[in-house]
Scaffold this motif. Sequence first.
Motif, PDB file in Angstrom:
ATOM      1  N   HIS A  33       3.275  10.435   0.768  1.00  0.00           N
ATOM      2  CA  HIS A  33       3.664   9.388   1.713  1.00  0.00           C
ATOM      3  C   HIS A  33       3.166   9.709   3.117  1.00  0.00           C
ATOM      4  N   ALA A  83       0.997   4.275  -2.852  1.00  0.00           N
ATOM      5  CA  ALA A  83       0.784   5.691  -2.567  1.00  0.00           C
ATOM      6  C   ALA A  83       1.897   6.543  -3.152  1.00  0.00           C
ATOM      7  N   ALA A 119       0.825  -1.209   0.000  1.00  0.00           N
ATOM      8  CA  ALA A 119       0.000   0.000   0.000  1.00  0.00           C
ATOM      9  C   ALA A 119       0.857   1.254   0.000  1.00  0.00           C
ATOM     10  N   THR A 120       1.950   1.248   0.741  1.00  0.00           N
ATOM     11  CA  THR A 120       2.830   2.417   0.763  1.00  0.00           C
ATOM     12  C   THR A 120       3.475   2.634  -0.599  1.00  0.00           C
ATOM     13  N   SER A 167       1.599   9.292  -6.376  1.00  0.00           N
ATOM     14  CA  SER A 167       2.030  10.686  -6.294  1.00  0.00           C
ATOM     15  C   SER A 167       3.025  11.014  -7.394  1.00  0.00           C
ATOM     16  N   ARG A 202       0.625  11.589   3.990  1.00  0.00           N
ATOM     17  CA  ARG A 202      -0.838  11.465   4.025  1.00  0.00           C
ATOM     18  C   ARG A 202      -1.251  10.003   4.121  1.00  0.00           C
ATOM     19  N   HIS A 203      -0.578   9.142   3.388  1.00  0.00           N
ATOM     20  CA  HIS A 203      -0.897   7.715   3.423  1.00  0.00           C
ATOM     21  C   HIS A 203      -0.633   7.118   4.804  1.00  0.00           C
ATOM     22  N   GLN A 213      -3.325   8.257   7.275  1.00  0.00           N
ATOM     23  CA  GLN A 213      -4.603   7.596   7.048  1.00  0.00           C
ATOM     24  C   GLN A 213      -4.580   6.145   7.516  1.00  0.00           C
ATOM     25  N   ARG A 214      -3.500   5.440   7.258  1.00  0.00           N
ATOM     26  CA  ARG A 214      -3.398   4.052   7.716  1.00  0.00           C
ATOM     27  C   ARG A 214      -3.413   3.988   9.235  1.00  0.00           C
TER      28      ARG A 214
END
Length: 368
Positions: free
Chosen positions: A184, A158, A154-155, A162, A186-187, A190-191
Amino acid sequence: MARSRVPAGHACATVARRPEPRWIRRVRLLGLPAVWGAAGVAFRMTCPLARGDGLGERIVGSAVFFAAGIGLILRVRHVLLRELRQARAVAGAAQSVLLRPLPPRIDGLALAAGQLSADRGASVGGDLYDVVATDHGVRVVMGDVRGHGLAALATAAAVLGSFREAAHDEAELARVLRRLERGHARHVRQRSRDEHPSAGGGRPQHPLAEEFVTVLLLEIRRDGAVHALNCGHPWPYLLRPEAERPAVPVRGGDPLPPLGVLPLPDRLVPVRCGRLLPGEGLLLHTDGVEDARDAHGRFFPLPSVVADVVRHRTVAPAAVLHGVYDRFVRHVAGPLGDDAALLVLRNDRSRVPQQAGEPLARPAHTVP
């Protein structure tokens, strides 16, 4: 979502198939084994052969239960294989979206890239790369998320998302890197909120808050000039087949900290790494390649392997990629400790200004 096939020349239509209720799937999955089990119990309770003590009766009873057991095993095997095929199909679709296959050529550059995942059975992991042609030159990203395998997927997605937007939108390479930093961060926030809702909207005190990613950004302009920004990533190798040293590490100075460790400095100045002349190439890699060890604890000798693969040959990206990976797999001869990604490119542009004779391997300096 299932897509219907339409004849050529007609507009493509997408038909949504109604999801099958869960209880129906369970009935289909367990129905046949339940019937076999009920038949075995009924045979045992009602058939005179099953209640007898003679050798013949015992053989018949054992054969019936043996057949029922084999049927159950085959049914479970069929279901597991079907689920495995579906999981592999989903993984393949995820790989094609995240690490989409690169075309063989982009704006006069020949390309080849690949990745080996440390998670057995996974085709994607924490390594990321992409190459895009923009109005500002060909821009390349190579990165490595902390950790490996599916946990870092997931990272990586992201950061790549971008980059694919910022590479076209931003005229300056420094602003591209800042967009990656914001994406990065923001991700990660959120996680952390999703996994720990009680943390609120502030900076989460959670291991995810320390998740970082190394990034190497390159910009290759029409005249072959190469500019770079490096956040904790290994520098690439310059490939010159006819030179005395066919594989030379690019000298770009001390890199910045990885994204997520410390904020980027207020002033970002891309490093000028010289020029990539026609016929020369670059090999980008993640640290999972150099840090891989064999059974005796010896590191993979990437510089000597690359030099041997390239020496006295043209820099064919696909051939270099396969040559390095072939020796890499033989060296490790077992499970990988980290994901290992490679990206090879070659300058196929025939016209480069005469002043473009500055070799890429000279010590780089910053652009004022």
